[in-house]
Design a protein around this motif. Structure first.
Motif, PDB file in Angstrom:
ATOM      1  N   ALA A 191      -1.865  -7.848  -7.940  1.00 57.13           N
ATOM      2  CA  ALA A 191      -3.254  -7.607  -7.541  1.00 57.13           C
ATOM      3  C   ALA A 191      -3.924  -6.619  -8.484  1.00 57.13           C
ATOM      4  CB  ALA A 191      -3.305  -7.088  -6.106  1.00 57.13           C
ATOM      5  N   GLU A 192      -3.201  -5.565  -8.879  1.00 56.12           N
ATOM      6  CA  GLU A 192      -3.775  -4.572  -9.791  1.00 56.12           C
ATOM      7  C   GLU A 192      -3.980  -5.155 -11.177  1.00 56.12           C
ATOM      8  OE1 GLU A 192      -2.161  -0.429  -7.747  1.00 56.12           O
ATOM      9  OE2 GLU A 192      -1.281  -1.110  -9.639  1.00 56.12           O
ATOM     10  N   GLU A 193      -3.029  -5.950 -11.648  1.00 52.92           N
ATOM     11  CA  GLU A 193      -3.143  -6.547 -12.980  1.00 52.92           C
ATOM     12  C   GLU A 193      -4.297  -7.538 -13.050  1.00 52.92           C
ATOM     13  OE1 GLU A 193      -0.505  -9.325 -16.036  1.00 52.92           O
ATOM     14  OE2 GLU A 193       0.232  -8.888 -14.020  1.00 52.92           O
ATOM     15  N   THR A 194      -4.445  -8.365 -12.008  1.00 59.55           N
ATOM     16  CA  THR A 194      -5.456  -9.422 -12.035  1.00 59.55           C
ATOM     17  C   THR A 194      -6.786  -8.981 -11.441  1.00 59.55           C
ATOM     18  OG1 THR A 194      -4.738 -10.275  -9.870  1.00 59.55           O
ATOM     19  CG2 THR A 194      -3.662 -11.184 -11.848  1.00 59.55           C
ATOM     20  N   GLN A 195      -6.781  -7.838 -10.716  1.00 54.96           N
ATOM     21  CA  GLN A 195      -7.966  -7.362 -10.003  1.00 54.96           C
ATOM     22  C   GLN A 195      -8.490  -8.440  -9.055  1.00 54.96           C
ATOM     23  OE1 GLN A 195      -9.567  -3.944 -10.401  1.00 54.96           O
ATOM     24  NE2 GLN A 195      -7.367  -3.848 -10.833  1.00 54.96           N
ATOM     25  N   ARG A 196      -7.558  -9.055  -8.345  1.00 58.68           N
ATOM     26  CA  ARG A 196      -7.871 -10.058  -7.332  1.00 58.68           C
ATOM     27  C   ARG A 196      -7.542  -9.489  -5.952  1.00 58.68           C
ATOM     28  NH1 ARG A 196     -11.431 -13.320  -8.974  1.00 58.68           N
ATOM     29  NH2 ARG A 196     -11.857 -11.304  -9.931  1.00 58.68           N
ATOM     30  N   HIS A 197      -8.274  -9.953  -4.945  1.00 60.17           N
ATOM     31  CA  HIS A 197      -7.986  -9.563  -3.571  1.00 60.17           C
ATOM     32  C   HIS A 197      -6.695 -10.223  -3.093  1.00 60.17           C
ATOM     33  CE1 HIS A 197     -11.638  -7.369  -2.750  1.00 60.17           C
ATOM     34  NE2 HIS A 197     -12.410  -8.385  -3.084  1.00 60.17           N
ATOM     35  N   CYS A 198      -5.900  -9.471  -2.354  1.00 59.33           N
ATOM     36  CA  CYS A 198      -4.717 -10.014  -1.682  1.00 59.33           C
ATOM     37  C   CYS A 198      -4.729  -9.463  -0.262  1.00 59.33           C
ATOM     38  CB  CYS A 198      -3.438  -9.620  -2.410  1.00 59.33           C
ATOM     39  SG  CYS A 198      -1.933 -10.235  -1.608  1.00 59.33           S
ATOM     40  N   MET A 199      -5.144 -10.284   0.685  1.00 64.02           N
ATOM     41  CA  MET A 199      -5.269  -9.857   2.077  1.00 64.02           C
ATOM     42  C   MET A 199      -4.195 -10.509   2.929  1.00 64.02           C
ATOM     43  SD  MET A 199      -8.441 -10.429   4.723  1.00 64.02           S
ATOM     44  CE  MET A 199      -8.114 -10.785   6.444  1.00 64.02           C
TER      45      MET A 199
END
Length: 484
Positions: A191-199
């Protein structure tokens, strides 16, 4: 605070640091403590606390606390896993504005067919179908999908979530999001590498009572929060056969600890603002012997279970940085009434959901001009009419907005719909999600952390700071609204 409580009740009735531990040695040397993936863990001799490794944040990677991404015009979704939970989610998304279901995926065609029917019954066009063991990867690679919704068995959650984020997709993944610490860190790093949400799809934080009680707590009705409780106590006797390939009972047979903590943890964590100005410091756990588990293996699978790992009942106590305690339990084996044990104790008040829903306050004096309720005190719950008036007055803004629609659509009484609605709402408005990847890791981590404690005579185990130093970046839990 006394005047506040008096005013609340009058209106309601129509009148307008890690805690110190003793220094001691342990018989097990550090090298003998291992996590399932082989990662070494060690004891801190001076505090008596077992520590696990916190990997260094990779160079150039940044945290996703309060992550915002560009608002979406619509949320295009692909669903993976259409067994027990997936079809209901497909139907709910078919009823949420500004969404489109682009793809449905499962290992079996008949499940895809059933989900497809639920979708078209909402008036939406049929979605593209993906069937087979590896078909989910093709779904994740589609350029016209914004969100991948994962509702498979537990052990597929992390591989699928990681791959989806690597393909540039936001991810919503069923509970628990991860099954051990290594998987927690995989989710966080991706999530930090891609800057994508993971809920993580923790629906219990959207229960009407939990949301209203959280609102009351945030407005100070309970004073300073001291203690919270949560659990998953649910006799699964009628459900074991429904888990394909016996995967859930198999996991309990092979793993010890609170393997399904998030339903109790989620609402409790929001009350104490985890990684929003607070953090868990350490956990102490214990369990009963496995009594019902081995019998289930014998009765359902026709074989003896010589080494059933998980105790029938697991309990954990957690100390937070801000001096609060958390009590979490798990029991899916025995004939107890369903309970998530939701409870909050504060300096000025108390709330409880199971087995009786209610509130109590330190000072609830007699109110002039109304009936003299003898139990209107901190020695008992306030009367039902007062409780209902408080629930109405402090109804959470999210509930006030979509309560009737949620009840109509359903999904655990409506909380599933609120969960999906809020996920879409935040993505459409470019807002931080109600649950982030650190919530997913913190709540899921109790599985392995409780195991480590139990297997070391209930020794305290340090809870990793999954934010790696950013737990003070936000000040208190918050549901973001449009314009913020």
């Amino acid at each position: 605070m006394k005047k506040l409580i008096f005013a609340i009740l009058a209106f309601s009735l129509g009148f307008g640091a890690i805690a110190q531990t003793k220094e001691h040695d342990h018989s097990l040397p550090p090298a003998e403590l291992k996590s399932p993936d082989g990662t070494a863990i060690h004891r801190c001799k001076h505090s008596g606390i077992i520590k696990t490794k916190v990997p260094k944040r990779p160079e150039g990677q940044k945290d996703v606390v309060g992550l915002r991404v560009a608002p979406l015009d619509s949320v295009r979704v692909g669903f993976i896993g259409l067994g027990m939970r997936g079809p209901g989610a497909v139907r709910r998304f078919g009823l949420i504005d500004r969404t489109s279901v682009k793809a449905l995926c499962d290992k079996y065609q008949d499940r895809v067919d059933k989900a497809q029917k639920k979708l078209t019954e909402t008036g939406r066009p049929a979605a593209t179908e993906y069937v087979g063991d590896e078909a989910w990867k093709e779904l994740c690679r589609r350029p016209d999908i914004d969100l991948v919704y994962i509702a498979t068995d537990w052990e597929n959650h992390v591989p699928m979530a990681v791959y989806a984020m690597q393909q540039g997709k936001h991810v919503a993944v069923e509970v628990p999001a991860a099954m051990n610490l290594d998987e927690c860190w995989q989710l966080i790093n991706t999530a930090e590498e891609t800057q994508r949400h993971c809920m993580m799809l923790e629906n219990c934080v959207y229960d009407f009572f939990e949301l209203t009680t959280l609102n009351m707590a945030q407005q100070g009705l309970f004073g300073d929060i001291l203690h919270v409780e949560g659990s998953y106590i649910h006799n699964l006797e009628d459900f074991w056969k429904a888990y394909e390939g016996n995967w859930r009972l198999d996991f309990n047979e092979k793993h010890r600890g609170d393997v399904y903590a998030t339903h109790g943890m989620g609402p409790a964590a929001q009350l104490v603002n985890l990684h929003r100005g607070n953090k868990m410091n350490y956990i102490v756990s214990m369990d009963t012997r496995p009594a019902t588990g081995p019998k289930l293996v014998k009765n359902l699978l026709g074989r003896d279970s010589c080494d059933f790992k998980n105790g029938d009942h697991t309990m954990s106590m957690i100390q937070t940085e801000n001096g609060q305690t958390m009590h979490i339990q798990h029991d899916v084996m025995n004939p107890r009434p369903y309970s998530r044990m939701y409870q909050v104790t504060g300096t000025e008040g108390f709330a409880n959901k199971y087995m009786r829903e209610g509130f109590a306050f330190r000072d609830a004096a007699k109110i002039e001009g109304v009936p003299d309720h003898e139990d209107l005190s901190s020695h008992d719950f306030v009367p039902d009419e007062v409780k209902e008036a408080l629930m109405k007055q402090y109804k959470h803004p999210i509930v006030a907005e979509i309560e009737e629609e949620a009840k109509k659509v359903g999904g655990h009484g409506g909380m599933d719909y609120i969960m999906d609605y809020r996920l879409v709402y935040c993505l459409l408005n470019g807002l931080p999600l109600d649950q982030d990847v650190y919530d997913a890791a913190e709540w899921s981590s109790l599985g392995e952390l409780s195991r480590i404690s139990i297997e070391n005579n209930s020794a305290p185990v340090e809870v990793p700071d999954f934010t790696r130093g950013n737990w003070k970046k936000l000040n208190g839990y918050h549901h973001y609204m449009k314009g913020e």
